[in-house]
Design an enzyme around this catalytic site. Structure first.
Site, short mmCIF file in Angstrom:
data_model
loop_
_atom_site.label_atom_id
_atom_site.label_comp_id
_atom_site.label_asym_id
_atom_site.label_seq_id
_atom_site.Cartn_x
_atom_site.Cartn_y
_atom_site.Cartn_z
CB VAL A 1 -0.62 0.22 1.80
CG1 VAL A 1 -1.74 1.34 1.56
CG2 VAL A 1 -2.29 -1.20 0.88
CB CYS A 2 2.64 3.88 -1.85
SG CYS A 2 2.02 3.40 -3.07
NE ARG A 3 -0.52 11.89 -2.27
CZ ARG A 3 -0.83 11.80 -2.71
NH1 ARG A 3 -0.56 12.11 -4.13
NH2 ARG A 3 -1.79 13.24 -3.54
CG MET B 1 -2.65 5.01 2.16
SD MET B 1 -4.18 3.60 2.89
CE MET B 1 -5.43 4.72 4.04
N GLY C 1 -0.06 3.79 -5.53
CA GLY C 1 0.19 2.85 -6.14
C GLY C 1 0.76 2.88 -6.43
#
Length: 98
Positions: free
Chosen positions: A62-64, A90, A66
């Site tokens: 997971v990141c901001r 996210m 993708g």
């Protein structure tokens, strides 16, 4: 690269599935809000901390948005890990945050 949507991850968590999520964002981003129970390993430290992970365990990155999690997914796959990228990151997450 395997991918899963944020909605699919949220539905699986709501059903009580035990998912292994790794957030590769920076400390300040994670402190601003993250999925409960997530493991935080900033992307820049992933190479040095992958010894904390098991090749027997499937992980969702997971990141901001993708992008960073996509790079993390490709890197860990090249090292023999079972990893999936959460597309949209996210920004697409509508579930609970801490």
């Amino acid at each position: 690269m395997k991918a899963v949507t944020a909605k699919e991850v949220q539905e699986r968590l709501e059903k009580g599935e035990n998912l292994h999520l790794i957030d590769v964002r920076e400390v300040d981003e994670v402190e601003a809000g993250h999925i409960p129970g997530i493991l935080h390993i900033p992307l820049g430290l992933l190479e040095f901390r992958m010894n904390e992970l098991s090749k027997e365990t499937p992980y969702i990155m997971v990141c901001r948005s993708g992008g960073r999690s996509g790079r993390a997914t490709e890197f860990l796959q090249s090292q023999g890990f079972d990893v999936t990228n959460m597309s949209g990151g996210m920004l697409a997450w509508e579930g609970e945050v801490e």
